[in-house]
Design a protein around this motif. Sequence first.
Motif, mmCIF file in Angstrom:
data_model
loop_
_atom_site.group_PDB
_atom_site.id
_atom_site.type_symbol
_atom_site.label_atom_id
_atom_site.label_comp_id
_atom_site.label_asym_id
_atom_site.label_seq_id
_atom_site.Cartn_x
_atom_site.Cartn_y
_atom_site.Cartn_z
ATOM 1 N N ASP A 100 39.633 35.285 29.096
ATOM 2 C CA ASP A 100 39.727 36.832 29.227
ATOM 3 C C ASP A 100 38.450 37.300 30.055
ATOM 4 N N PRO A 101 38.601 37.807 31.289
ATOM 5 C CA PRO A 101 37.458 38.256 31.918
ATOM 6 C C PRO A 101 36.666 39.306 31.369
ATOM 7 N N LEU A 102 37.311 40.277 30.550
ATOM 8 C CA LEU A 102 36.582 41.351 29.802
ATOM 9 C C LEU A 102 35.678 40.879 28.791
ATOM 10 N N LEU A 139 29.978 44.264 37.008
ATOM 11 C CA LEU A 139 31.369 43.118 36.864
ATOM 12 C C LEU A 139 32.064 43.748 35.779
ATOM 13 N N LEU A 140 31.423 43.917 34.602
ATOM 14 C CA LEU A 140 32.187 44.538 33.361
ATOM 15 C C LEU A 140 32.870 45.942 33.742
ATOM 16 N N LEU A 141 32.128 46.653 34.306
ATOM 17 C CA LEU A 141 32.868 47.948 34.743
ATOM 18 C C LEU A 141 34.192 47.527 35.620
ATOM 19 N N ILE A 142 34.027 46.570 36.506
ATOM 20 C CA ILE A 142 35.248 46.540 37.385
ATOM 21 C C ILE A 142 36.312 45.987 36.424
ATOM 22 N N ASN A 143 35.995 44.959 35.224
ATOM 23 C CA ASN A 143 37.044 44.375 34.550
ATOM 24 C C ASN A 143 37.521 45.327 33.153
ATOM 25 N N TRP A 144 36.594 46.155 33.043
ATOM 26 C CA TRP A 144 36.985 47.161 32.173
ATOM 27 C C TRP A 144 37.944 48.120 32.337
ATOM 28 N N ARG A 145 37.815 48.994 33.658
ATOM 29 C CA ARG A 145 38.697 49.725 34.420
ATOM 30 C C ARG A 145 40.161 49.027 34.561
ATOM 31 N N GLY A 146 40.118 47.859 34.948
ATOM 32 C CA GLY A 146 41.280 47.123 35.212
ATOM 33 C C GLY A 146 41.985 47.344 36.346
ATOM 34 N N GLY A 147 43.009 47.385 36.443
ATOM 35 C CA GLY A 147 43.982 47.495 38.017
ATOM 36 C C GLY A 147 44.641 46.398 38.253
ATOM 37 N N PRO A 148 45.213 46.319 39.421
ATOM 38 C CA PRO A 148 45.958 45.077 39.734
ATOM 39 C C PRO A 148 44.694 43.852 39.742
ATOM 40 N N ASP A 149 45.457 42.758 39.463
ATOM 41 C CA ASP A 149 44.693 41.591 39.140
ATOM 42 C C ASP A 149 43.771 41.215 40.447
ATOM 43 N N GLU A 150 44.538 41.392 41.452
ATOM 44 C CA GLU A 150 43.855 40.824 42.813
ATOM 45 C C GLU A 150 42.897 41.537 43.270
ATOM 46 N N ARG A 151 43.013 42.734 42.972
ATOM 47 C CA ARG A 151 41.963 43.646 43.532
ATOM 48 C C ARG A 151 40.734 43.801 42.446
ATOM 49 N N THR A 152 41.242 43.424 41.181
ATOM 50 C CA THR A 152 39.787 43.211 40.194
ATOM 51 C C THR A 152 39.101 41.956 40.704
ATOM 52 N N ARG A 153 39.748 40.929 41.062
ATOM 53 C CA ARG A 153 39.065 39.639 41.371
ATOM 54 C C ARG A 153 38.548 39.909 42.628
ATOM 55 N N GLN A 154 39.058 40.649 43.633
ATOM 56 C CA GLN A 154 38.329 40.783 44.706
ATOM 57 C C GLN A 154 36.972 41.632 44.796
ATOM 58 N N LEU A 155 37.054 42.503 44.019
ATOM 59 C CA LEU A 155 35.902 43.360 43.466
ATOM 60 C C LEU A 155 34.813 42.419 42.869
ATOM 61 N N GLY A 156 35.219 41.659 41.922
ATOM 62 C CA GLY A 156 34.368 40.957 41.078
ATOM 63 C C GLY A 156 33.808 39.913 42.028
ATOM 64 N N ARG A 157 34.532 39.232 43.032
ATOM 65 C CA ARG A 157 33.845 38.257 44.109
ATOM 66 C C ARG A 157 32.997 38.992 44.873
ATOM 67 N N TRP A 158 33.161 40.236 45.398
ATOM 68 C CA TRP A 158 32.329 40.925 46.239
ATOM 69 C C TRP A 158 30.957 41.088 45.425
ATOM 70 N N CYS A 159 31.431 41.612 44.324
ATOM 71 C CA CYS A 159 29.854 41.918 43.463
ATOM 72 C C CYS A 159 29.061 40.772 43.282
ATOM 73 N N ALA A 160 29.590 39.594 42.715
ATOM 74 C CA ALA A 160 29.147 38.531 42.415
ATOM 75 C C ALA A 160 28.217 37.891 43.808
ATOM 76 N N GLY A 161 29.095 38.012 44.975
ATOM 77 C CA GLY A 161 28.368 37.519 46.146
ATOM 78 C C GLY A 161 27.348 38.108 46.636
ATOM 79 N N THR A 162 27.289 39.319 46.473
ATOM 80 C CA THR A 162 26.344 40.412 46.948
ATOM 81 C C THR A 162 24.964 40.118 46.136
#
Length: 394
Positions: A30-32, A85-108
Amino acid sequence: MKGLDFYIPAVVLVVAFTCRLPELIRHWRDPLVRAVSVLLLVASSVFLFAAPPTIGALNDLTGIPNFSAPLVYCILTAFSASCLLLLINWRGGPDERTRQLGRWCAGTYSTVIVALIALFALGDAPVERLRDFDTYYATTPFVREMILVYLLAHTVAAVVMTVLCRRWSLHVTGSLRSGLLLMVSGFILNLIFDAAKFTAVIARWTGNDLDFFSTSIAPPVASFSALLIGIGFVLPLLVQRLSVTWQTWVTYHRLGPLWRELRTVVPVGSRSVRISLWSPADLRVTQRVADIHDGFLHLDPYFDHVLRDRTRAAVLAAGADGRLAEATAEAAMVAAAVRARAADPEERIIGLADAYTSASSEGPRDLVGISLALRSPLVEDTRRRAASTESSTP
């Protein structure tokens, strides 16, 4: 204080992480759950490794003066990333969008951490500074840039979190809104922390000494902000968990009258699964529901559907809604069937009716409604009439 102002919040956060560890093990995918656990662990690490005694011990252990400085900056940067990352997973939304934002945040933020390490390696910081590293080396090449990079990364995360949490809080209510407002307060304090650090560092660039902003004001602000942010993240999740647990226990106790009504039909000793005193509420509810359905299976041949229909009509005529009428009718039928089953110890009636299908063909029963309806005067009257019929039978 000898580091107690750092170690106390670190211990509190470790305790919070430990409390969530069983859930992390059970729901690792569970990502959250992962994001909350990582946030608590990283936040505790910030305070642990930022404490002056820890800084000195690590510097001595590695033999590198100020080794702890980039380590603390890297952990603080990781904390900023874990908040996002927690806020991105907490807010939810389309899985692909959530994963994309998570990868961008982690990479940056991973790139920022690599840059911090590289800048420290390129710089020269030979004099150990336990509390005033930022201001002491504010004008040192490469080390200066390292300090600037970590402060900018931290400030950007604080601004983003403040704006997003504030915006989200306008659209929610209850504990989630309270948690978000606590987080807004915490990230505003983070911005005050960054402003204090920038003030002290820029003062050094201009030849002035405002080190107290960095050494005296920033640390307690950081401690209080972390406390508010941690509570803000945990509060809605804790309230939700307590609410679910409370509702489960309420359901368990509301099923009690029906379960006890059927105990004579299915003795407790005949259960296939034993429930310990420490079993969770949801498992207890599952077992209680299973016991009730077992009782219905045994009672099915004794169910009087004419009685049920007559009782439903009487409740509807009294002005009740259909759901209450159905539950009361089922409860009256169950109460009468328990009496009929008790009057037939040799089970002579078994086999004269279809097993359970006749009673369940109209859909699943409202077990909680039936259980509560067992206290209805109509059901009590059904019991009395069934008892009088039983006593008059030769």
